[in-house]
Design a protein around this motif. Structure first.
Motif, PDB file in Angstrom:
ATOM      1  N   VAL A   1      -7.583 115.556   3.372  1.00 42.74           N
ATOM      2  CA  VAL A   1      -8.556 114.270   3.351  1.00 42.74           C
ATOM      3  C   VAL A   1      -9.818 114.424   3.880  1.00 42.74           C
ATOM      4  O   VAL A   1      -9.504 113.605   5.159  1.00 42.74           O
ATOM      5  CB  VAL A   1      -7.693 112.637   3.088  1.00 42.74           C
ATOM      6  CG1 VAL A   1      -8.447 111.538   2.762  1.00 42.74           C
ATOM      7  CG2 VAL A   1      -6.078 112.857   2.099  1.00 42.74           C
ATOM      8  N   LYS A   2     -10.047 114.538   3.549  1.00 36.45           N
ATOM      9  CA  LYS A   2     -11.831 114.849   4.394  1.00 36.45           C
ATOM     10  C   LYS A   2     -12.246 113.122   5.262  1.00 36.45           C
ATOM     11  O   LYS A   2     -12.840 113.714   5.843  1.00 36.45           O
ATOM     12  CB  LYS A   2     -13.145 115.657   3.679  1.00 36.45           C
ATOM     13  CG  LYS A   2     -12.654 116.898   3.560  1.00 36.45           C
ATOM     14  CD  LYS A   2     -13.401 117.879   2.389  1.00 36.45           C
ATOM     15  CE  LYS A   2     -13.415 119.183   2.224  1.00 36.45           C
ATOM     16  NZ  LYS A   2     -14.309 119.264   1.086  1.00 36.45           N
ATOM     17  N   GLU A   3     -12.198 112.723   4.176  1.00 31.24           N
ATOM     18  CA  GLU A   3     -12.750 110.772   4.397  1.00 31.24           C
ATOM     19  C   GLU A   3     -12.225 110.614   5.444  1.00 31.24           C
ATOM     20  O   GLU A   3     -12.468 109.472   6.159  1.00 31.24           O
ATOM     21  CB  GLU A   3     -12.805 109.661   3.053  1.00 31.24           C
ATOM     22  CG  GLU A   3     -13.518 110.787   2.119  1.00 31.24           C
ATOM     23  CD  GLU A   3     -12.945 111.815   1.034  1.00 31.24           C
ATOM     24  OE1 GLU A   3     -14.157 112.169   0.231  1.00 31.24           O
ATOM     25  OE2 GLU A   3     -11.991 112.148   1.531  1.00 31.24           O
TER      26      GLU A   3
ATOM     27  N   LEU B   1      -4.087 106.226   3.355  1.00 31.82           N
ATOM     28  CA  LEU B   1      -3.090 105.978   2.763  1.00 31.82           C
ATOM     29  C   LEU B   1      -2.875 105.756   1.096  1.00 31.82           C
ATOM     30  O   LEU B   1      -1.447 106.037   0.880  1.00 31.82           O
ATOM     31  CB  LEU B   1      -3.765 103.665   2.743  1.00 31.82           C
ATOM     32  CG  LEU B   1      -3.270 103.300   3.965  1.00 31.82           C
ATOM     33  CD1 LEU B   1      -3.771 102.197   4.160  1.00 31.82           C
ATOM     34  CD2 LEU B   1      -2.050 103.175   4.805  1.00 31.82           C
ATOM     35  N   SER B   2      -3.928 106.067  -0.157  1.00 29.69           N
ATOM     36  CA  SER B   2      -3.587 106.443  -0.732  1.00 29.69           C
ATOM     37  C   SER B   2      -2.450 107.683  -1.054  1.00 29.69           C
ATOM     38  O   SER B   2      -1.809 108.477  -1.769  1.00 29.69           O
ATOM     39  CB  SER B   2      -4.981 106.256  -1.945  1.00 29.69           C
ATOM     40  OG  SER B   2      -5.313 107.459  -0.644  1.00 29.69           O
ATOM     41  N   ALA B   3      -2.993 108.751  -0.162  1.00 25.25           N
ATOM     42  CA  ALA B   3      -2.659 110.415  -0.280  1.00 25.25           C
ATOM     43  C   ALA B   3      -1.532 109.666   0.053  1.00 25.25           C
ATOM     44  O   ALA B   3      -0.120 110.671  -0.679  1.00 25.25           O
ATOM     45  CB  ALA B   3      -3.484 111.084   0.319  1.00 25.25           C
TER      46      ALA B   3
ATOM     47  N   ARG C   1       4.238 110.008  -1.653  1.00 24.34           N
ATOM     48  CA  ARG C   1       5.659 109.339  -1.759  1.00 24.34           C
ATOM     49  C   ARG C   1       6.364 109.317  -2.760  1.00 24.34           C
ATOM     50  O   ARG C   1       6.997 109.488  -3.304  1.00 24.34           O
ATOM     51  CB  ARG C   1       5.324 108.320  -0.910  1.00 24.34           C
ATOM     52  CG  ARG C   1       6.865 107.300  -0.680  1.00 24.34           C
ATOM     53  CD  ARG C   1       6.743 105.939   0.224  1.00 24.34           C
ATOM     54  NE  ARG C   1       6.290 106.609   2.211  1.00 24.34           N
ATOM     55  CZ  ARG C   1       5.742 105.567   2.470  1.00 24.34           C
ATOM     56  NH1 ARG C   1       6.238 104.416   2.286  1.00 24.34           N
ATOM     57  NH2 ARG C   1       5.802 106.209   3.937  1.00 24.34           N
ATOM     58  N   ALA C   2       5.409 108.984  -3.661  1.00 26.91           N
ATOM     59  CA  ALA C   2       5.778 108.472  -5.041  1.00 26.91           C
ATOM     60  C   ALA C   2       6.674 109.589  -5.904  1.00 26.91           C
ATOM     61  O   ALA C   2       7.225 110.188  -6.979  1.00 26.91           O
ATOM     62  CB  ALA C   2       4.930 108.248  -6.423  1.00 26.91           C
TER      63      ALA C   2
ATOM     64  N   THR D   1      -1.275 103.878 -12.632  1.00 29.62           N
ATOM     65  CA  THR D   1      -2.255 104.161 -11.912  1.00 29.62           C
ATOM     66  C   THR D   1      -2.581 103.357 -11.337  1.00 29.62           C
ATOM     67  O   THR D   1      -3.629 103.779  -9.859  1.00 29.62           O
ATOM     68  CB  THR D   1      -3.093 105.200 -12.975  1.00 29.62           C
ATOM     69  OG1 THR D   1      -1.914 105.429 -13.957  1.00 29.62           O
ATOM     70  CG2 THR D   1      -4.151 106.018 -12.794  1.00 29.62           C
ATOM     71  N   ASP D   2      -3.298 102.036 -11.290  1.00 33.04           N
ATOM     72  CA  ASP D   2      -3.755 101.736 -10.930  1.00 33.04           C
ATOM     73  C   ASP D   2      -4.010 101.178  -9.508  1.00 33.04           C
ATOM     74  O   ASP D   2      -4.449 100.637  -8.634  1.00 33.04           O
ATOM     75  CB  ASP D   2      -4.405 100.258 -11.273  1.00 33.04           C
ATOM     76  CG  ASP D   2      -4.445 100.313 -12.556  1.00 33.04           C
ATOM     77  OD1 ASP D   2      -5.454 100.714 -13.169  1.00 33.04           O
ATOM     78  OD2 ASP D   2      -4.444  99.127 -14.006  1.00 33.04           O
ATOM     79  N   ALA D   3      -2.276 101.467  -9.092  1.00 33.85           N
ATOM     80  CA  ALA D   3      -2.051 101.010  -7.509  1.00 33.85           C
ATOM     81  C   ALA D   3      -1.986 102.607  -6.663  1.00 33.85           C
ATOM     82  O   ALA D   3      -2.183 102.161  -5.358  1.00 33.85           O
ATOM     83  CB  ALA D   3      -0.313 101.155  -7.696  1.00 33.85           C
ATOM     84  N   TYR D   4      -3.431 103.372  -7.069  1.00 34.31           N
ATOM     85  CA  TYR D   4      -3.729 104.135  -6.493  1.00 34.31           C
ATOM     86  C   TYR D   4      -5.205 104.542  -6.920  1.00 34.31           C
ATOM     87  O   TYR D   4      -5.157 104.727  -6.961  1.00 34.31           O
ATOM     88  CB  TYR D   4      -2.928 105.633  -6.638  1.00 34.31           C
ATOM     89  CG  TYR D   4      -1.583 105.729  -6.581  1.00 34.31           C
ATOM     90  CD1 TYR D   4      -1.024 105.663  -6.104  1.00 34.31           C
ATOM     91  CD2 TYR D   4      -1.046 105.037  -7.905  1.00 34.31           C
ATOM     92  CE1 TYR D   4       0.729 106.112  -5.303  1.00 34.31           C
ATOM     93  CE2 TYR D   4       0.417 105.102  -7.918  1.00 34.31           C
ATOM     94  CZ  TYR D   4       0.897 105.406  -7.157  1.00 34.31           C
ATOM     95  OH  TYR D   4       2.876 105.736  -6.650  1.00 34.31           O
TER      96      TYR D   4
END
Length: 312
Positions: free
Chosen positions: A146-148, A157-159, A164-165, A272-275
């Motif tokens: 994650v470069k950002e 957090l999204s990664a 984890r999922a 998908t909206d959770a990510y």
């Protein structure tokens, strides 16, 4: 016939005490009857205090065995043994030990360090494939960069949620032995060109072992790869790649996927909206092979799980 007036009878009836019958529970009634019949020395047991109650430790184990694990144990291991077994290597006599030159009194009781030639480490010996050492998967590593995260750490957090999922691993490994869960990787060195300092979190990885890695292979092969548009397979290294390179001597097969591929996993596609953002990721298949032709045998093992390869 009596001549007593009715008013006098009513007044006398009102003076009679009313006997009210108390309702006694059945349990207490039986307890009283049993206590009266039994000896006076018997005492009634008191309930245990709350501190003495201990809840049982309930551990939910696996509900079913992995289909790909059974495929390896029942079919793939025997096929790999049939395709890669060499009778010449099995019947080759061991090499005689070289005669050591006479040592001085100073070198007699000291270990001799290995002779390093050039800037490359010692070459690993060829691992002969025998019935006791059939190639097998040791673990699968999923890594995403994650470069950002250099400018904003919260983008990790999204990664973390996505890995984890996909893997089913929670912090501390979810109680599984030999699993470390999702880990945050920090930079080891500083790079002023990218505004990177040592110790900054830049990527996330998770290592799968045992039944968890076979479950990941099943999700990857059954749900993700068939939905990739114009996907010919994992590209093979060019034929000009030297067989003595460090990558060829390690039994690790690695390949990468785009961020769109992550949305095809059923664990993420359901919500998908959770990510807020999906990331590309690399997958590393670590096998038990080392030495010459280790990379070729590792690709043979991975292709046995229905993962295609193609020549560019």
């Amino acid at each position: 016939m009596s001549t007593t007036p009715i008013r006098t009878l009513a007044s006398s009836a009102s003076r009679i005490p009313v006997i009210r019958r108390s309702i006694i529970p059945c349990s207490s009634r039986y307890a009283s009857s049993s206590s009266s019949s039994s000896s006076k020395t018997s005492t009634q047991t008191s309930p245990l205090p709350k501190d003495d109650w201990v809840l049982p430790d309930i551990h939910v184990g696996p509900t079913h065995s992995s289909r790909y694990s059974q495929h390896y144990n029942n079919t793939l291991a025997a096929d790999l043994m049939y395709m890669t077994y060499s009778h010449r290597l099995a019947q080759k006599p061991p090499k005689p030990e070289p005669i050591q030159p006479p040592q001085t009194a100073y070198e007699a009781n000291r270990p001799r360090p290995p002779i390093m030639r050039g800037n490359r480490a010692l070459r690993t010996q060829t691992t002969s494939i025998e019935p006791e050492s059939v190639p097998k998967l040791e673990s699968i590593i999923i890594h995403t960069m994650v470069k950002e995260a250099i400018a904003n750490k919260s983008t990790l957090l999204s990664a973390i949620m996505a890995l984890r999922a996909i893997s089913g691993e929670t912090p501390n490994g979810g109680g599984r032995k030999g699993s470390s869960g999702v880990e945050v990787i920090v930079a080891k060195k500083s790079a002023a060109a990218w505004k990177l300092r040592a110790g900054m979190p830049v990527s996330v990885k998770v290592e799968l072992k045992g039944e968890a890695m076979y479950d990941f292979i099943q999700s990857l092969v059954d749900f993700v790869l068939p939905r990739l548009r114009d996907f010919p397979g994992i590209p093979l290294p060019p034929s000009s790649t030297p067989k003595n390179s460090p990558a060829s001597l390690t039994g690790v097969v690695s390949f990468g996927f785009s961020p769109t591929t992550m949305s095809f996993f059923p664990q993420i596609e359901a919500n998908t909206d959770a990510y807020p953002r999906l990331h590309g990721f690399h997958v590393y298949f670590k096998t038990s092979l080392r030495g010459e032709n280790a990379h070729e045998y590792a690709r043979t093992l991975v292709s046995g799980f229905r993962i295609p390869f193609h020549r560019r």
